[in-house]
Design a protein around this motif. Structure first.
Motif, PDB file in Angstrom:
ATOM      1  N   CYS A  59       0.834  -1.203   0.000  1.00 27.28           N
ATOM      2  CA  CYS A  59       0.000   0.000   0.000  1.00 27.28           C
ATOM      3  C   CYS A  59       0.873   1.259   0.000  1.00 27.28           C
ATOM      4  CB  CYS A  59      -0.924  -0.005   1.211  1.00 27.28           C
ATOM      5  SG  CYS A  59      -2.103  -1.376   1.230  1.00 27.28           S
ATOM      6  N   ALA A  60       0.223   2.411   0.038  1.00 28.54           N
ATOM      7  CA  ALA A  60       0.968   3.676   0.040  1.00 28.54           C
ATOM      8  C   ALA A  60       1.930   3.728   1.227  1.00 28.54           C
ATOM      9  CB  ALA A  60       0.000   4.848   0.084  1.00 28.54           C
ATOM     10  N   ILE A  61       1.447   3.319   2.383  1.00 30.26           N
ATOM     11  CA  ILE A  61       2.308   3.165   3.559  1.00 30.26           C
ATOM     12  C   ILE A  61       2.614   1.675   3.642  1.00 30.26           C
ATOM     13  CG2 ILE A  61       2.592   3.568   6.019  1.00 30.26           C
ATOM     14  CD1 ILE A  61       2.230   6.101   4.342  1.00 30.26           C
ATOM     15  N   ASP A  62       3.649   1.266   2.915  1.00 33.80           N
ATOM     16  CA  ASP A  62       3.991  -0.147   2.771  1.00 33.80           C
ATOM     17  C   ASP A  62       4.670  -0.654   4.045  1.00 33.80           C
ATOM     18  OD1 ASP A  62       4.837  -2.673   1.994  1.00 33.80           O
ATOM     19  OD2 ASP A  62       5.474  -2.018   0.002  1.00 33.80           O
ATOM     20  N   THR A  63       4.047  -1.629   4.683  1.00 34.33           N
ATOM     21  CA  THR A  63       4.601  -2.153   5.934  1.00 34.33           C
ATOM     22  C   THR A  63       5.836  -3.022   5.710  1.00 34.33           C
ATOM     23  OG1 THR A  63       2.890  -3.896   5.825  1.00 34.33           O
ATOM     24  CG2 THR A  63       2.469  -2.009   7.255  1.00 34.33           C
ATOM     25  N   ASN A  64       6.201  -3.252   4.450  1.00 34.90           N
ATOM     26  CA  ASN A  64       7.497  -3.869   4.150  1.00 34.90           C
ATOM     27  C   ASN A  64       8.625  -2.847   4.234  1.00 34.90           C
ATOM     28  OD1 ASN A  64       7.294  -6.634   3.750  1.00 34.90           O
ATOM     29  ND2 ASN A  64       6.535  -6.410   1.656  1.00 34.90           N
ATOM     30  N   LYS A  65       8.233  -1.578   4.118  1.00 27.90           N
ATOM     31  CA  LYS A  65       9.212  -0.495   4.092  1.00 27.90           C
ATOM     32  C   LYS A  65       9.209   0.322   5.376  1.00 27.90           C
ATOM     33  CE  LYS A  65      10.426   3.630   1.357  1.00 27.90           C
ATOM     34  NZ  LYS A  65      10.035   4.463   0.175  1.00 27.90           N
ATOM     35  N   TYR A  66       8.006   0.532   5.936  1.00 26.11           N
ATOM     36  CA  TYR A  66       7.877   1.409   7.093  1.00 26.11           C
ATOM     37  C   TYR A  66       7.521   0.644   8.365  1.00 26.11           C
ATOM     38  CZ  TYR A  66       7.756   5.110   3.574  1.00 26.11           C
ATOM     39  OH  TYR A  66       8.060   5.942   2.532  1.00 26.11           O
ATOM     40  N   PHE A  67       7.887   1.239   9.480  1.00 24.66           N
ATOM     41  CA  PHE A  67       7.479   0.736  10.796  1.00 24.66           C
ATOM     42  C   PHE A  67       6.319   1.613  11.244  1.00 24.66           C
ATOM     43  CE2 PHE A  67       8.095   0.792  15.553  1.00 24.66           C
ATOM     44  CZ  PHE A  67       7.677  -0.518  15.760  1.00 24.66           C
ATOM     45  N   VAL A  68       5.121   1.041  11.224  1.00 23.18           N
ATOM     46  CA  VAL A  68       3.898   1.795  11.493  1.00 23.18           C
ATOM     47  C   VAL A  68       3.440   1.552  12.922  1.00 23.18           C
ATOM     48  CG1 VAL A  68       1.518   2.207  10.771  1.00 23.18           C
ATOM     49  CG2 VAL A  68       3.254   1.587   9.066  1.00 23.18           C
ATOM     50  N   VAL A  69       3.117   2.633  13.611  1.00 22.97           N
ATOM     51  CA  VAL A  69       2.633   2.557  14.994  1.00 22.97           C
ATOM     52  C   VAL A  69       1.280   3.254  15.077  1.00 22.97           C
ATOM     53  CG1 VAL A  69       3.110   3.102  17.415  1.00 22.97           C
ATOM     54  CG2 VAL A  69       5.017   2.688  15.839  1.00 22.97           C
ATOM     55  N   CYS A  70       0.342   2.635  15.767  1.00 26.01           N
ATOM     56  CA  CYS A  70      -0.943   3.276  16.041  1.00 26.01           C
ATOM     57  C   CYS A  70      -1.336   2.941  17.469  1.00 26.01           C
ATOM     58  CB  CYS A  70      -2.021   2.815  15.068  1.00 26.01           C
ATOM     59  SG  CYS A  70      -3.603   3.689  15.294  1.00 26.01           S
ATOM     60  N   ALA A  71      -1.544   3.965  18.275  1.00 34.36           N
ATOM     61  CA  ALA A  71      -1.911   3.775  19.678  1.00 34.36           C
ATOM     62  C   ALA A  71      -3.353   4.193  19.907  1.00 34.36           C
ATOM     63  CB  ALA A  71      -0.984   4.588  20.576  1.00 34.36           C
ATOM     64  N   ASN A  72      -4.064   3.413  20.692  1.00 32.49           N
ATOM     65  CA  ASN A  72      -5.424   3.767  21.080  1.00 32.49           C
ATOM     66  C   ASN A  72      -5.380   4.969  22.023  1.00 32.49           C
ATOM     67  OD1 ASN A  72      -7.984   2.426  23.175  1.00 32.49           O
ATOM     68  ND2 ASN A  72      -8.295   3.368  21.209  1.00 32.49           N
ATOM     69  N   ILE A  73      -6.253   5.928  21.805  1.00 31.97           N
ATOM     70  CA  ILE A  73      -6.228   7.154  22.600  1.00 31.97           C
ATOM     71  C   ILE A  73      -6.681   6.913  24.044  1.00 31.97           C
ATOM     72  CG2 ILE A  73      -6.574   8.701  20.647  1.00 31.97           C
ATOM     73  CD1 ILE A  73      -9.560   8.834  21.476  1.00 31.97           C
ATOM     74  N   MET A  74      -6.206   7.747  24.939  1.00 34.43           N
ATOM     75  CA  MET A  74      -6.666   7.732  26.317  1.00 34.43           C
ATOM     76  C   MET A  74      -8.156   8.053  26.350  1.00 34.43           C
ATOM     77  SD  MET A  74      -4.190   7.032  28.360  1.00 34.43           S
ATOM     78  CE  MET A  74      -4.935   7.614  29.878  1.00 34.43           C
ATOM     79  N   GLY A  75      -8.885   7.361  27.213  1.00 35.62           N
ATOM     80  CA  GLY A  75     -10.320   7.598  27.340  1.00 35.62           C
ATOM     81  C   GLY A  75     -11.162   6.767  26.406  1.00 35.62           C
ATOM     82  N   SER A  76     -10.532   5.990  25.536  1.00 31.80           N
ATOM     83  CA  SER A  76     -11.272   5.161  24.585  1.00 31.80           C
ATOM     84  C   SER A  76     -11.808   3.899  25.272  1.00 31.80           C
ATOM     85  CB  SER A  76     -10.355   4.776  23.430  1.00 31.80           C
ATOM     86  OG  SER A  76     -10.988   3.876  22.555  1.00 31.80           O
ATOM     87  N   CYS A  77     -12.625   3.164  24.541  1.00 30.97           N
ATOM     88  CA  CYS A  77     -13.132   1.878  25.051  1.00 30.97           C
ATOM     89  C   CYS A  77     -12.480   0.717  24.316  1.00 30.97           C
ATOM     90  CB  CYS A  77     -14.649   1.807  24.903  1.00 30.97           C
ATOM     91  SG  CYS A  77     -15.236   2.029  23.206  1.00 30.97           S
ATOM     92  N   TYR A  78     -11.363   0.968  23.641  1.00 34.90           N
ATOM     93  CA  TYR A  78     -10.716  -0.071  22.845  1.00 34.90           C
ATOM     94  C   TYR A  78      -9.331  -0.450  23.355  1.00 34.90           C
ATOM     95  CZ  TYR A  78     -14.515   0.635  19.550  1.00 34.90           C
ATOM     96  OH  TYR A  78     -15.746   0.729  18.964  1.00 34.90           O
ATOM     97  N   GLY A  79      -9.161  -0.466  24.667  1.00 32.10           N
ATOM     98  CA  GLY A  79      -7.932  -1.001  25.218  1.00 32.10           C
ATOM     99  C   GLY A  79      -7.173  -0.088  26.147  1.00 32.10           C
ATOM    100  N   SER A  80      -7.039   1.183  25.784  1.00 31.61           N
ATOM    101  CA  SER A  80      -6.331   2.111  26.667  1.00 31.61           C
ATOM    102  C   SER A  80      -7.226   2.504  27.839  1.00 31.61           C
ATOM    103  CB  SER A  80      -5.899   3.365  25.886  1.00 31.61           C
ATOM    104  OG  SER A  80      -4.919   3.034  24.919  1.00 31.61           O
TER     105      SER A  80
END
Length: 300
Positions: free
Chosen positions: A148-169
């Motif tokens: 894809c445009a942000i190719d995970t073979n090339k880039y190290f991608v990080v995504c963190a769940n925001i504080m106050g969410s109901c999805y883990g944080s």
């Protein structure tokens, strides 16, 4: 915008998260994902936990059944993979908020894709919008992933769940260490700066000193702009979509109406997982209406 604290602090409509589990946007409950397809033409149903959706009687052909089976199997495997790749950073010290309040300890749920190179120069950090989660490859398909445009073979991608969410944080349904009970409505106000501060703690934990590309849409864009203000020396490039540096008068008016909808629900301040649920549904409906123009509705 973040005066719309009901979206962060209300437990209404949120799924309780358990440590070590990722609640994908299909919102799988703690019960096992169940699938049932009757091939005698009587009925078919596909559902998760208690939320079973019954389908009308259908005449299934073998090729249709095969397609359904493949899709269900793929989703089950994908959910399992998504759950297994969710990671957590535990911060066992006071987390001071912009409001002056603090949380005794916090958990940050996050996902990573690809590998960090030897120079640590290939980091792409994704900031998610209000109702999303850390599984960026799921909700931004085509942009993030292999080839894809942000190719995970090339880039190290990080995504963190925001504080106050109901999805883990850490959020309103997390256990308050002082009481042993969920925070519910006592959960403190969370600002965009608080969210970015949590991102910075995670970046330090991962050994990230430079971010090649910081990207986000909507409320994710707010986080991008805030992070640039807080640490301009860390961010090399940004990509912001459907966002702004400040809220418009029109946006404030819409969000005020949404808050009024939630506060009109007499349960919204209850200490319960479903507090304010109906009001939140109404508020969400108001928001959904604003996502389409007059011309779009006319074409429907």
């Amino acid at each position: 915008f973040f005066k719309d604290r009901y979206n962060i602090n209300s437990a209404a409509g949120a799924q309780r998260h358990q440590q070590g589990l990722h609640w994908a946007y299909a919102k799988i409950s703690t019960t096992i994902f169940s699938t049932c397809i009757r091939i005698d033409g009587m009925f078919g149903c596909i559902g998760s936990g208690k939320s079973i959706v019954s389908l009308p009687a259908l005449q299934f052909h073998s090729n249709h059944l095969l397609k359904i089976f493949v899709k269900i199997t793929f989703r089950l495997l994908y959910f399992t993979f998504s759950i297994s790749r969710m990671k957590y950073l535990q911060i066992d010290q006071a987390f001071l908020l912009e409001s002056g309040e603090s949380l005794n300890k916090i958990a940050i749920a996050y996902q990573t894709y690809g590998n960090l190179n030897s120079t640590k120069s290939n980091v792409v950090w994704v900031c998610h919008a209000l109702t999303a989660n850390a599984a960026a490859e799921e909700w931004w398909p085509g942009l993030i992933g292999l080839g894809c445009a942000i190719d995970t073979n090339k880039y190290f991608v990080v995504c963190a769940n925001i504080m106050g969410s109901c999805y883990g944080s850490t959020g309103p349904l997390s256990t308050n260490p002082d009481t042993g009970q969920p925070y519910y409505h006592s959960f403190p106000f969370i600002s965009i700066r608080d969210m970015v501060k949590a991102h910075q703690l995670l970046a330090a934990h991962l050994g990230i000193q430079k971010i090649h590309l910081l990207m986000g849409g909507s409320m994710g864009g707010y986080q991008v702009l805030e992070w640039c203000c807080m640490q301009p020396e860390v961010i090399e490039n940004i990509f912001v979509i459907a966002s702004a540096a400040r809220e418009s008068a029109w946006g404030i008016a819409i969000h005020t109406a949404q808050r009024m909808a939630i506060e009109s629900d007499c349960t919204w301040q209850n200490s319960d997982d479903k507090a304010g649920e109906m009001g939140l549904k109404t508020a969400r409906a108001i928001g959904m209406v604003t996502y389409r123009s007059f011309a779009t509705y006319a074409q429907a």
